[in-house]
Design an enzyme around this catalytic site. Structure first.
Site, mmCIF file in Angstrom:
data_model
loop_
_atom_site.group_PDB
_atom_site.id
_atom_site.type_symbol
_atom_site.label_atom_id
_atom_site.label_comp_id
_atom_site.label_asym_id
_atom_site.label_seq_id
_atom_site.Cartn_x
_atom_site.Cartn_y
_atom_site.Cartn_z
ATOM 1 N N GLU A 1 0.858 -1.188 0.000
ATOM 2 C CA GLU A 1 0.000 0.000 0.000
ATOM 3 C C GLU A 1 0.893 1.237 0.000
ATOM 4 O OE1 GLU A 1 -2.462 -0.766 3.469
ATOM 5 O OE2 GLU A 1 -3.224 -2.612 2.585
ATOM 6 N N CYS B 1 -9.995 0.110 8.715
ATOM 7 C CA CYS B 1 -9.413 1.356 9.204
ATOM 8 C C CYS B 1 -10.074 2.590 8.600
ATOM 9 C CB CYS B 1 -7.913 1.386 8.914
ATOM 10 S SG CYS B 1 -7.489 0.994 7.216
#
Lengths: 639, 639
Positions: free
Chosen positions: B305, B401
């Site tokens: 990521e 998240c």
């Protein structure tokens, strides 16, 4: 018997490389004789990367040594493909040392075969109770098919009867185990190939059981049967989602699909099965009109090494496995045997001169598995979606299917030059060679003289011992906008039909001269191919060209060409083993790497400078170290 | 105390959505009260996908229930972020029912805390002997940081002392365990966040130990110490490859990097540490001038990521995590507190109005983790390099998240409207609101009236109780080519300095009117961004626009616009919750899907038809089912 002997500036170099470099080199790899750096194509701990162990597996299965099987379950096929390539080499030029080696290999394979004919080192050594129980992944029949192909080739080349007996024993064994009948396994291999092997064995032996078994494997595929139990991969991966007669689109693992298609077209041609031919044609069209790269590469994604969607042809994340283009050549040739259409030869050329040749380095000792159309070295190392894309050819591959596969194709390229159909002979590829063919009432001797692929003149000399007329078909590649023909030094007018011109007469000392259009051509992709829109690729003759960093610096995407700009062609003897180079004056948008801006509202400040752009043949890229490469180049003022 | 109260057409809808939908919805998810379809972002069997179990983990850690921890090790933070969002909501409008729920949550967290202050449900329940022993992956300090942030917010909103005591007990515990001193752990968390939490706790409590501990964690990062032992990921992933003062480029996991930068800028601003400020500025420039998408998204690859290379900004395989853009807003705000430069507000707006808002569906109940700039639905399902790119927002995410992270940002958007510096007040965002600020010798009341982001007029009413002059800085966004200012209805000339204009006077019932340039603008990427070359993106005000299939059909890549074509703007009340829509007459290259050609030599046959193209705000895409989307559009005759 028909014979073709090549003496060609272009391909003889490859054949010599195969004889002197690839076959000895691959032998020493298969035999663990040299230290090599095996490239693992993905971060998969299950892939062995220290040694090949292929021949050692046979020794263990043959009881000559103790030990465990090591490597992929399908590794036996590496040796079979090596044997097949060696056979073609020997057919061309006998070499006693190599023949001894090959004879020994045959003995070894024969010793590794079990009493009942079963042959597969992995299951013999490690899991005898699992034979034929994991067909979706076991590759037992796949390896068998490769052995049959090798056996036919080696028997024909060297007259070794043992290899044929061993292959027939294996085929008979498979025939006794698989089939529609009760008590037999109703199933098929996850990886097609046995069908091709059986067809070749049938053609040599005329044993109709082999043809029937090939037909069984073809037609049972995709029907419900107990043998395809994998939960891990979609059925499309194995072309097992539908009966083959109902498959309309090229799906799944690209190599598997073209091997399947090769066998379908082969069986259709042999039996005249119209339904099978129609199905082959549908899959052909799906590939060549919607799912093939301009280089003849196929397989748009690394995931499952597979086809994806119509017109989904990304240039930097694709797969384009060398083996898949080898298989596409096979498929195209089988289609051409059934249907006289030039497009089969056109695609065969596209795959052969570009992706297949691109699969091997000029030294014959480094190989690509994946053949990208666009590479930026830094991105391959940073972006996992591109980590399968190498920028230089590794020495060997953890999964080593490609090196021996391209070796066996290049070693037998003469097989693809002509197609004989009764009293008709088709000239399909333009390779300098001499051939002789038994026609209906005599022998036709034919000689091709050409500087192809760099020059477009093909001189065809013919001499026929018979008295009836013979039809000679000559393919006119679709890239050639015009063509001239001379028959015995007089200009003649021929009408092209489906990509062929035909000379139908009683030949005796005749000469036909074909002159093709060797202007460099710009190609445009169907606008539905998003990645190529506003761009062009350039080819000259059958060769697709590319830009490489070594000639053009970094950031190749900044280069562009005006629509009307012309290319200059020059053959450069000293470059890359001798290649035709294209140059043109284009633009380079100035990079702006020092600039402190990423996005801005006007383009007026972007500068372009005139620059000379140089293209090299795609197959010759990556022979000068790690650098950028791209096939599709931006065109200014695209329409 | 300073106060800002929002009454804004644009953001109030989001705040209401958070109050009425997201907070109750997220509560019921965290509490496993409803059946939801949790989207797993990758085929990773380690990701739980049947339930959230977040609150259940706390109940077990608190001894109220028996059972095992379930889910990610960092899941505690989901509850903390929820509590923080709830706190902002309560600060704005007290709601006894929600307050009771939040108080109960505080009690639960407090009960889950161990005697010594340690707090982390996973290690308390499952591996107490492994506490702080796997810092690179344990997220213990990361969760602690989120709790500190939540505690400060909830204490300030509801005056709950227990939450502050629990947080201080945790901070004291961490301070007793970590540090330079002998006997302490010399280490830091693999995921930055505790530094931000400690800074906030320091600002509230003025306990200098918390500041020092934050500084310790910042500066020990990337130095050799025993705590970063992961063999699985490169050190860049954790920004642990170099001491932060030596890091020049934004590397690794994008969320981590911006959380690190937020804390760096925060500590630099608080302490005046020049070196830390310079390092923050270098990383800022690395992001915004070479590694950021036009939507304010960051992270060019799904692998880790992470950031990749300068100018490597693929539009269809990128990551652009919602959390990363939330973090970029935090970072920009902290930089703005240190340096009065409009670019910080510009980037904040870019991230907030585009990627952050794009992270949530208009219903407030579906969320994106990954925010692409180009999507073709079929490709996401077929190409594994794009399988992380969803075409519609899932209900919840296996790694959850993002939903509570954007909730806490949107619930506190008023915090980012102004920046106060002694006797100076900066107007940073244009949101309709009322604020009052304690300046050096009085209270400055300020009221913003605006139809932003659809309209460019901002009326600022000021009233100051003091007698000294106050400096009001107003950001002029860089996208606004021109601007007009009226001071008490008279046109006034102001010179812009680093993106701000300043009105310096004794205010008493004054009105400033700022009029920004709301023409739609075309943006061009630096030519080094390969994927955007020959294309433009369009924005109007702070909103970046995109094309969507629902308005423009399939094959969006076939659409193009001439350089001189102008956009028509219309606010459509009925569309997508009320959005400004842009239209322009462009071209559609005709698809040629029926055609039996993939490559051809001339483009003359390619037809284009004039077509009306419609753009919608990027944040509002994917609210009408699965369809294509793209931000960068081809420009005809690019220069």
């Amino acid at each position: 018997m028909n014979q073709v002997e090549i003496q060609d500036n272009f391909f003889s170099r490859y054949k010599e490389l195969i004889r002197t470099e690839m076959i000895p080199y691959q032998w020493s790899v298969l035999n663990d004789e040299i230290e090599i750096n095996i490239e693992r194509e993905r971060n998969d701990d299950s892939i062995p990367n220290e040694k090949s162990h292929v021949i050692e597996n046979f020794r263990i299965a043959a009881g000559r040594k103790k030990g465990n099987h090591y490597g992929w379950v399908f590794q036996d096929s590496d040796l079979y493909k090596w044997l097949e390539a060696a056979a073609y080499t020997l057919r061309e030029k006998m070499d006693e040392k190599l023949k001894c080696l090959a004879d020994d290999v045959v003995d070894l394979i024969s010793d590794a075969q079990e009493e009942d004919g079963y042959l597969d080192t992995y299951f013999t050594i490690e899991e005898p109770d699992q034979k034929y129980k994991r067909l979706w992944e076991s590759h037992e029949l796949y390896c068998a098919g490769h052995f049959m192909e090798a056996a036919v080739a080696y028997y024909e080349a060297a007259g070794n009867k043992k290899v044929l007996e061993t292959a027939c024993k294996l085929a008979d064994h498979i025939d006794s185990v698989f089939g529609d009948e009760e008590g037999k396994i109703h199933g098929y291999d996850g990886h097609e190939e046995v069908e091709i092997g059986l067809m070749r064995l049938y053609r040599l032996t005329q044993n109709v059981r082999y043809l029937k078994l090939a037909q069984y494997f073809l037609l049972v595929r995709g029907t419900e049967c107990e043998a395809m139990n994998s939960k891990h991969l979609p059925l499309t991966y194995y072309q097992a989602h539908l009966p083959v007669l109902k498959q309309d689109t090229a799906e799944g693992h690209a190599v598997r699909l073209v091997y399947l298609c090769t066998a379908m077209a082969d069986a259709a041609g042999e039996t005249g099965d119209e339904k099978l031919l129609l199905a082959s044609r549908r899959l052909w069209r799906s590939i060549v009109t919607r799912r093939m790269y301009i280089t003849g590469g196929i397989g748009s994604t690394v995931s499952g090494e597979a086809f994806t969607l119509d017109y989904d042809l990304p240039n930097d994340t694709m797969y384009c496995e060398t083996c898949a283009s080898v298989g596409l050549v096979f498929f195209a040739y089988r289609m051409l045997m059934s249907e006289e259409k030039g497009e089969y030869g056109d695609v065969m050329e596209r795959a052969l001169y570009n992706t297949v040749l691109g699969g091997v380095a000029l030294d014959g000792k480094h190989f690509f598995y994946v053949n990208p159309l666009e590479v930026v070295p830094g991105k391959s190392s940073k972006d996992p979606g591109k980590s399968h894309v190498k920028c230089v050819r590794p020495q060997w591959l953890g999964c080593a299917c490609c090196p021996p596969n391209l070796a066996r194709l290049l070693a037998s390229v003469e097989q693809y030059v002509f197609v004989q159909k009764k009293d008709k002979l088709l000239v399909n590829l333009f390779v300098e060679c001499k051939g002789s063919f038994e026609m209906e009432d005599g022998v036709l001797n034919i000689e091709l003289k050409t500087g192809y692929p760099w020059e477009g003149c093909v001189e065809i000399k013919l001499n026929y011992s018979g008295t009836a007329s013979v039809c000679l078909g000559i393919r006119v590649p679709s890239w050639s906008d015009t063509f001239d023909v001379e028959l015995n030094q007089e200009r003649a007018v021929f009408k092209e039909k489906h990509g062929f011109i035909y000379v139908n007469q009683v030949f005796s000392e005749d000469t036909i001269r074909l002159k093709l259009d060797m202007q460099a051509k710009r190609w445009y992709a169907n606008p539905l191919v998003e990645n190529d829109l506003g761009k062009f690729a350039v080819s000259r003759g059958p060769i697709v060209y590319c830009l490489e960093g070594a000639d053009n610096g970094t950031n190749l995407h900044l280069l562009s060409l005006e629509k009307q700009e012309e290319f200059e062609y020059k053959f450069d003897e000293a470059k890359l083993g001798g290649v035709g180079v294209l140059t043109a004056w284009g633009w380079k948008t100035e990079p702006d790497s020092g600039a402190q801006w990423l996005y801005r509202k006007n383009t007026a400040a972007v500068k372009k400078t005139k620059t000379k752009i140089k293209w090299i043949p795609y197959y010759s890229w990556a022979n000068r170290g790690e650098n950028e490469m791209r096939v599709w180049v931006r065109e200014e003022n695209p329409c």
